[in-house]
Motif scaffolding. Structure first.
Motif, PDB file in Angstrom:
ATOM      1  N   SER A 367       0.815  -1.229   0.000  1.00 40.21           N
ATOM      2  CA  SER A 367       0.000   0.000   0.000  1.00 40.21           C
ATOM      3  C   SER A 367       0.842   1.270   0.000  1.00 40.21           C
ATOM      4  O   SER A 367       0.311   2.352   0.262  1.00 40.21           O
ATOM      5  CB  SER A 367      -0.965   0.024   1.201  1.00 40.21           C
ATOM      6  N   ARG A 388     -13.267   4.008   0.718  1.00 40.23           N
ATOM      7  CA  ARG A 388     -12.307   4.175  -0.361  1.00 40.23           C
ATOM      8  C   ARG A 388     -13.010   4.672  -1.628  1.00 40.23           C
ATOM      9  O   ARG A 388     -14.083   4.184  -1.981  1.00 40.23           O
ATOM     10  CB  ARG A 388     -11.601   2.856  -0.669  1.00 40.23           C
ATOM     11  N   THR A 416      -7.646   4.885   4.099  1.00 42.09           N
ATOM     12  CA  THR A 416      -7.958   3.564   4.613  1.00 42.09           C
ATOM     13  C   THR A 416      -9.365   3.600   5.181  1.00 42.09           C
ATOM     14  O   THR A 416      -9.958   4.677   5.330  1.00 42.09           O
ATOM     15  CB  THR A 416      -6.947   3.122   5.682  1.00 42.09           C
ATOM     16  N   GLN A 420     -11.424  -1.931   4.437  1.00 39.34           N
ATOM     17  CA  GLN A 420     -10.066  -2.351   4.088  1.00 39.34           C
ATOM     18  C   GLN A 420      -9.406  -3.146   5.206  1.00 39.34           C
ATOM     19  O   GLN A 420      -8.749  -4.156   4.947  1.00 39.34           O
ATOM     20  CB  GLN A 420      -9.209  -1.122   3.744  1.00 39.34           C
ATOM     21  N   ARG A 425     -10.224  -5.242   0.318  1.00 37.47           N
ATOM     22  CA  ARG A 425      -9.362  -4.334  -0.417  1.00 37.47           C
ATOM     23  C   ARG A 425      -8.900  -5.026  -1.692  1.00 37.47           C
ATOM     24  O   ARG A 425      -8.999  -6.244  -1.826  1.00 37.47           O
ATOM     25  CB  ARG A 425      -8.161  -3.880   0.428  1.00 37.47           C
ATOM     26  N   ARG A 437     -18.021  -4.765   0.749  1.00 37.86           N
ATOM     27  CA  ARG A 437     -17.286  -3.524   1.010  1.00 37.86           C
ATOM     28  C   ARG A 437     -18.251  -2.406   1.382  1.00 37.86           C
ATOM     29  O   ARG A 437     -18.004  -1.645   2.330  1.00 37.86           O
ATOM     30  CB  ARG A 437     -16.468  -3.142  -0.221  1.00 37.86           C
ATOM     31  N   THR A 460      -4.534  -0.491  10.365  1.00 32.88           N
ATOM     32  CA  THR A 460      -3.860  -0.306   9.080  1.00 32.88           C
ATOM     33  C   THR A 460      -2.347  -0.384   9.252  1.00 32.88           C
ATOM     34  O   THR A 460      -1.645  -1.004   8.451  1.00 32.88           O
ATOM     35  CB  THR A 460      -4.247   1.052   8.467  1.00 32.88           C
ATOM     36  N   GLY A 464      -2.543  -3.689   7.938  1.00 38.86           N
ATOM     37  CA  GLY A 464      -3.204  -3.269   6.700  1.00 38.86           C
ATOM     38  C   GLY A 464      -2.286  -3.011   5.538  1.00 38.86           C
ATOM     39  O   GLY A 464      -2.733  -2.769   4.430  1.00 38.86           O
ATOM     40  N   ALA A 470      -4.280  -7.675  -2.704  1.00 33.37           N
ATOM     41  CA  ALA A 470      -3.853  -6.387  -3.246  1.00 33.37           C
ATOM     42  C   ALA A 470      -2.769  -6.645  -4.282  1.00 33.37           C
ATOM     43  O   ALA A 470      -1.666  -7.078  -3.953  1.00 33.37           O
ATOM     44  CB  ALA A 470      -3.301  -5.511  -2.124  1.00 33.37           C
TER      45      ALA A 470
END
Length: 471
Positions: A367, A388, A416, A420, A425, A437, A460, A464, A470
């Motif tokens: 990220s 998001r 974030t 997520q 995510r 989501r 996060t 995260g 991802a």
């Protein structure tokens, strides 16, 4: 008897009351400054306490703490949310005092380490004292002390649910002693609570017992019953609180606001009240500024690596929708090779996508490609925490097939979010993923608090940055 439905709000007296609470907070602030000086300066003879800075902080605390609701009653409220409000208020107090010190105070330089120690010690003490008092009050209320008696006027399942919630929350300090059932066709009852079917008998009971809390758990359509009790107790010191059943109408928990001087219940408006939006805005700008400063070397290294490993610009820019549907340009580190796309069509990155560079793959998984969005936060387009944002083309698709999708844009989108940190995510290759989501985003909107934002930021940071989906 007047039938004008004029509601007068009579706030409950704050639990940590008046001058005593303020004096205690000021004492903790001063004590924190002294303790921080003792820690910072090992040699007692060299201890320096910037008294003007401490005075500025005390003055700002007296002004700003009430604005942030620090002295409001704790009864029936989330302690985590109150702690978050207090932490934010204290940080803003310190920022204000720092600005005043450097603007007006010309003697010497404030020790940064002392300031950090002081902010942490005093902030922790302010919160811990309240938590300790809260624990003591909870135990007293569980033991049947410090209770506030309430009488309820209601009907149907909504009233029954309210009685159950109060019974299951003894730490709130509320105890229902009597209920008037406004609907003879339905049964409202609870163990140990007197139930009335006749309004005159109920009104006589309220007066005889000297009750000071009357709650109306009624639907908006029951105007006649509402007016009956408001008019009856208009000239008496009874706190009448209307808790309307709007569950069939409102998307979020409808709160009472003021519009052109008239009380208004939000059914599908922004779920966050103005003061909460202001608190969130202040936190966002401060956090983004600190993040950009502290991460500047890392971001510069990433930018150089992108230029060295592939042709094209450092930043990927794309139009996204922000709060209330306002369009803005989002910034991310470029992770793909330059390629052409059909107009009006945006293809999400998929597993083993040939367009993604090796460096881009690493940036996406960690990220780190999202770091430039702190620029968007500083510009006011985004928030640190929130739903998001998606490409505008995806917005137009999903708003037609996913229930509640567009309500995500009631507040600013975030770097974030609750979705997520709960695994939603990366690619949304099916409607079910997007529905999940959105459900998490709507949960966040309904349950927002500063404490929840801090929980998401912490999650996060801890887990995260790396995700299997991802890419």
């Amino acid at each position: 008897m007047s039938t004008n439905p004029h509601f007068e709000y009579r706030p409950v007296a704050p639990s940590p009351q008046g001058a005593a609470a303020r004096a205690a907070d000021l004492s903790l602030i001063v004590a924190g400054a002294i303790a921080a000086a003792q820690i910072r300066f090992a040699d007692i003879a060299s201890v320096r306490l910037d008294t003007s800075f401490v005075a500025f902080s005390c003055a700002f605390a007296l002004v700003l703490f009430p604005v942030f609701g620090v002295y409001q009653s704790w009864r029936g409220r989330s302690m985590l949310r109150l702690a978050g409000q207090l932490a934010l208020a204290w940080l803003i107090v310190q920022c204000g005092a720092l600005v005043m010190t450097f603007t007006l105070h010309k003697s010497g330089v404030v020790s940064r380490l002392w300031l950090a120690y002081w902010t942490g010690l005093a902030g922790g003490a302010l919160i811990c004292v309240r938590l300790a008092a809260h624990v003591v009050l909870r135990r007293m209320r569980h033991a049947g002390m410090n209770l506030r008696s309430v009488v309820v006027v209601g009907r149907g399942l909504y009233c029954q649910r309210m009685l159950r919630n109060i019974a299951q929350s003894p730490e709130s300090g509320f105890r229902v002693v009597a209920v008037f059932n406004a609907d003879a066709s339905s049964r409202v009852s609870a163990s140990g609570i007197t139930t009335f079917e006749d309004d005159a008998a109920f009104i006589a009971y309220v007066r005889q017992q000297g009750m000071r809390e009357l709650w109306l758990a009624l639907p908006l359509s029951d105007e006649r019953t509402i007016l009956r009790f408001v008019s009856e107790f208009r000239e008496e010191l009874v706190n009448i609180r209307f808790m309307p059943d709007v569950s069939a109408l409102s998307l979020f928990d409808g709160g009472l606001t003021d519009v052109i001087g008239m009380p208004t219940i939000n059914l599908t408006a922004s779920p966050l009240p103005p003061h909460a939006l202001l608190n969130k805005e202040i936190f966002d700008r401060c956090f983004a500024a600190l993040a950009l400063i502290s991460l500047s070397l890392l971001m510069l290294a990433i930018a150089l690596a992108i230029k060295a490993t592939s042709r094209g610009p450092v930043f990927f820019r794309q139009l996204r929708k922000g709060a209330d549907g306002r369009v803005f340009r989002i910034y991310k580190f470029r992770t793909m090779r330059l390629h052409g796309e059909q107009s009006g069509v945006v293809m999400q990155a998929t597993r083993n996508d040939a367009r993604v560079t090796p460096l881009g793959c690493f940036l996406r998984r960690t990220s780190l490609d999202e770091l430039p969005q702190f620029i968007n936060v500083l510009l006011g387009d985004m928030s640190v925490v929130g739903p998001r944002p998606h490409a505008i083309e995806h917005d137009e698709l999903y708003r037609k097939v996913v229930a509640g999708y567009i309500q995500r844009y009631r507040i600013k989108p975030g770097i974030t979010g609750w979705a997520q940190v709960n695994g939603y995510r990366g690619e949304t290759d099916c409607i079910e993923k997007m529905q999940g989501r959105v459900e998490h985003d709507l949960y966040y909107l309904r349950n927002w608090s500063f404490g929840l934002d801090m929980k998401i930021v912490g999650a996060t940071i801890v887990k995260g940055f790396v995700g299997s989906n991802a890419y």
